[in-house]
Scaffold this motif. Sequence first.
Motif, mmCIF file in Angstrom:
data_model
loop_
_atom_site.group_PDB
_atom_site.id
_atom_site.type_symbol
_atom_site.label_atom_id
_atom_site.label_comp_id
_atom_site.label_asym_id
_atom_site.label_seq_id
_atom_site.Cartn_x
_atom_site.Cartn_y
_atom_site.Cartn_z
ATOM 1 N N VAL A 87 -25.409 -48.162 -47.338
ATOM 2 C CA VAL A 87 -24.454 -48.541 -46.843
ATOM 3 C C VAL A 87 -23.393 -49.213 -48.017
ATOM 4 N N ASP A 88 -24.087 -49.762 -48.942
ATOM 5 C CA ASP A 88 -22.989 -50.583 -49.875
ATOM 6 C C ASP A 88 -22.358 -49.482 -51.023
ATOM 7 N N GLY A 89 -22.621 -48.239 -50.385
ATOM 8 C CA GLY A 89 -22.161 -47.108 -51.401
ATOM 9 C C GLY A 89 -22.801 -46.671 -52.701
ATOM 10 N N ARG A 90 -24.124 -47.108 -52.901
ATOM 11 C CA ARG A 90 -24.880 -46.674 -54.014
ATOM 12 C C ARG A 90 -25.528 -45.512 -53.537
ATOM 13 N N PRO A 91 -25.879 -44.561 -54.501
ATOM 14 C CA PRO A 91 -26.516 -43.412 -54.362
ATOM 15 C C PRO A 91 -28.128 -43.700 -53.859
ATOM 16 N N ASP A 92 -28.458 -43.066 -52.939
ATOM 17 C CA ASP A 92 -29.786 -43.036 -52.348
ATOM 18 C C ASP A 92 -30.693 -42.232 -53.313
ATOM 19 N N PRO A 93 -31.713 -42.566 -53.962
ATOM 20 C CA PRO A 93 -32.321 -41.580 -54.684
ATOM 21 C C PRO A 93 -33.225 -40.743 -54.189
ATOM 22 N N THR A 94 -33.579 -40.904 -52.850
ATOM 23 C CA THR A 94 -34.628 -40.349 -52.093
ATOM 24 C C THR A 94 -33.819 -39.238 -51.241
ATOM 25 N N PHE A 95 -32.592 -39.276 -51.231
ATOM 26 C CA PHE A 95 -31.511 -38.308 -50.278
ATOM 27 C C PHE A 95 -31.788 -36.997 -51.203
ATOM 28 N N ARG A 96 -32.105 -35.825 -50.484
ATOM 29 C CA ARG A 96 -32.194 -34.522 -50.948
ATOM 30 C C ARG A 96 -31.241 -33.652 -50.049
ATOM 31 N N ALA A 97 -30.056 -33.257 -50.677
ATOM 32 C CA ALA A 97 -29.334 -32.580 -49.987
ATOM 33 C C ALA A 97 -29.201 -31.120 -50.908
ATOM 34 N N ARG A 98 -29.113 -29.991 -50.076
ATOM 35 C CA ARG A 98 -28.692 -28.874 -50.769
ATOM 36 C C ARG A 98 -27.437 -28.797 -51.290
ATOM 37 N N SER A 99 -26.509 -28.995 -50.554
ATOM 38 C CA SER A 99 -25.048 -28.913 -50.940
ATOM 39 C C SER A 99 -24.384 -29.831 -50.160
ATOM 40 N N GLU A 100 -24.394 -30.921 -50.844
ATOM 41 C CA GLU A 100 -23.635 -32.058 -50.114
ATOM 42 C C GLU A 100 -22.063 -31.881 -50.089
ATOM 43 N N GLN A 101 -21.522 -31.198 -51.324
ATOM 44 C CA GLN A 101 -20.030 -31.167 -51.078
ATOM 45 C C GLN A 101 -19.514 -30.336 -50.248
ATOM 46 N N ARG A 102 -20.406 -29.241 -50.112
ATOM 47 C CA ARG A 102 -20.044 -28.061 -49.037
ATOM 48 C C ARG A 102 -19.916 -28.775 -47.522
ATOM 49 N N ASP A 103 -21.179 -29.561 -47.314
ATOM 50 C CA ASP A 103 -21.147 -30.064 -46.095
ATOM 51 C C ASP A 103 -20.335 -31.217 -45.646
ATOM 52 N N VAL A 104 -19.814 -31.897 -46.541
ATOM 53 C CA VAL A 104 -18.785 -32.948 -46.537
ATOM 54 C C VAL A 104 -17.477 -32.145 -46.249
ATOM 55 N N ALA A 105 -17.145 -31.125 -46.993
ATOM 56 C CA ALA A 105 -15.959 -30.470 -46.947
ATOM 57 C C ALA A 105 -15.947 -29.820 -45.260
ATOM 58 N N PHE A 106 -17.038 -29.233 -44.900
ATOM 59 C CA PHE A 106 -16.998 -28.659 -43.725
ATOM 60 C C PHE A 106 -16.789 -29.775 -42.566
ATOM 61 N N ALA A 107 -17.241 -30.924 -42.648
ATOM 62 C CA ALA A 107 -17.232 -31.855 -41.837
ATOM 63 C C ALA A 107 -15.670 -32.327 -42.018
ATOM 64 N N GLU A 108 -15.202 -32.446 -42.863
ATOM 65 C CA GLU A 108 -14.009 -33.354 -43.140
ATOM 66 C C GLU A 108 -12.843 -32.155 -42.416
ATOM 67 N N GLY A 109 -13.117 -30.720 -42.810
ATOM 68 C CA GLY A 109 -12.392 -29.919 -42.282
ATOM 69 C C GLY A 109 -12.215 -29.937 -40.792
ATOM 70 N N CYS A 110 -13.535 -29.913 -40.261
ATOM 71 C CA CYS A 110 -13.734 -29.643 -38.854
ATOM 72 C C CYS A 110 -12.892 -30.887 -38.202
ATOM 73 N N THR A 111 -13.113 -32.119 -38.643
ATOM 74 C CA THR A 111 -12.356 -33.290 -38.089
ATOM 75 C C THR A 111 -10.748 -33.145 -38.142
ATOM 76 N N ALA A 112 -10.354 -32.371 -39.290
ATOM 77 C CA ALA A 112 -8.777 -32.289 -39.407
ATOM 78 C C ALA A 112 -8.173 -31.330 -38.629
ATOM 79 N N LEU A 113 -9.076 -30.357 -38.368
ATOM 80 C CA LEU A 113 -8.684 -29.135 -37.705
ATOM 81 C C LEU A 113 -9.021 -29.519 -36.003
ATOM 82 N N GLY A 114 -9.754 -30.265 -35.726
ATOM 83 C CA GLY A 114 -10.216 -30.760 -34.424
ATOM 84 C C GLY A 114 -11.354 -29.817 -33.949
ATOM 85 N N CYS A 115 -12.098 -29.351 -34.695
ATOM 86 C CA CYS A 115 -13.177 -28.546 -34.056
ATOM 87 C C CYS A 115 -14.103 -29.167 -33.078
ATOM 88 N N GLY A 116 -14.688 -28.468 -32.355
ATOM 89 C CA GLY A 116 -15.657 -29.059 -31.449
ATOM 90 C C GLY A 116 -16.424 -28.100 -30.855
#
Length: 187
Positions: A158-187
Amino acid sequence: MQDLKDRGRKHGQPFLISPSGRPDVRINAFFFSRKMGGKSPLTWKKYSYSLGLWLNFLTVLGREWDAATEEDAEYFKEWRITEAANAEPVAPSTFRGDLVALRSFYKWAAPRYGIVDPVALADDYDLMPHGPRQQDIKWLDPVGWRRWRDLGLRGLHVDGRPDPTFRARSEQRDVAFAEGCTALGCG
């Protein structure tokens, strides 16, 4: 405990007893079947609860489980969700769980005992509750959405620090996809 294992039963598997105090070995055989043996204790609990409700419902109607009709299945849905006489109606999503358990039971029991499957007879459209599932509808304001994105997709505290236990395979792709869907109004 060993005695249960010798009979192919596992600790915690359900065993239903009728109001007369006598178990129906055909019903209980379902819980000791190969189909149910590999399921989790949580699934056993859910299925036994749903099946018990159904059996009690049929008892009130004066009908045995192996003589239940399509109309009984449709009335069970009505009683569980909307019947005014039911002191504890449930959400459609809860009834969906009941339906899964009953379908599984009758799919297993019908060919073994030569009975008619009342759940299979009822049209899926009539039995499956329709409409949105309330718990699936979530609204987030922009601040809440960014927090969800940062915590869930980026793996930040919550304070913006990286969580060392977080294990994402492709965080950048997932964030880009979510932001793209939000911008385009996907649902």
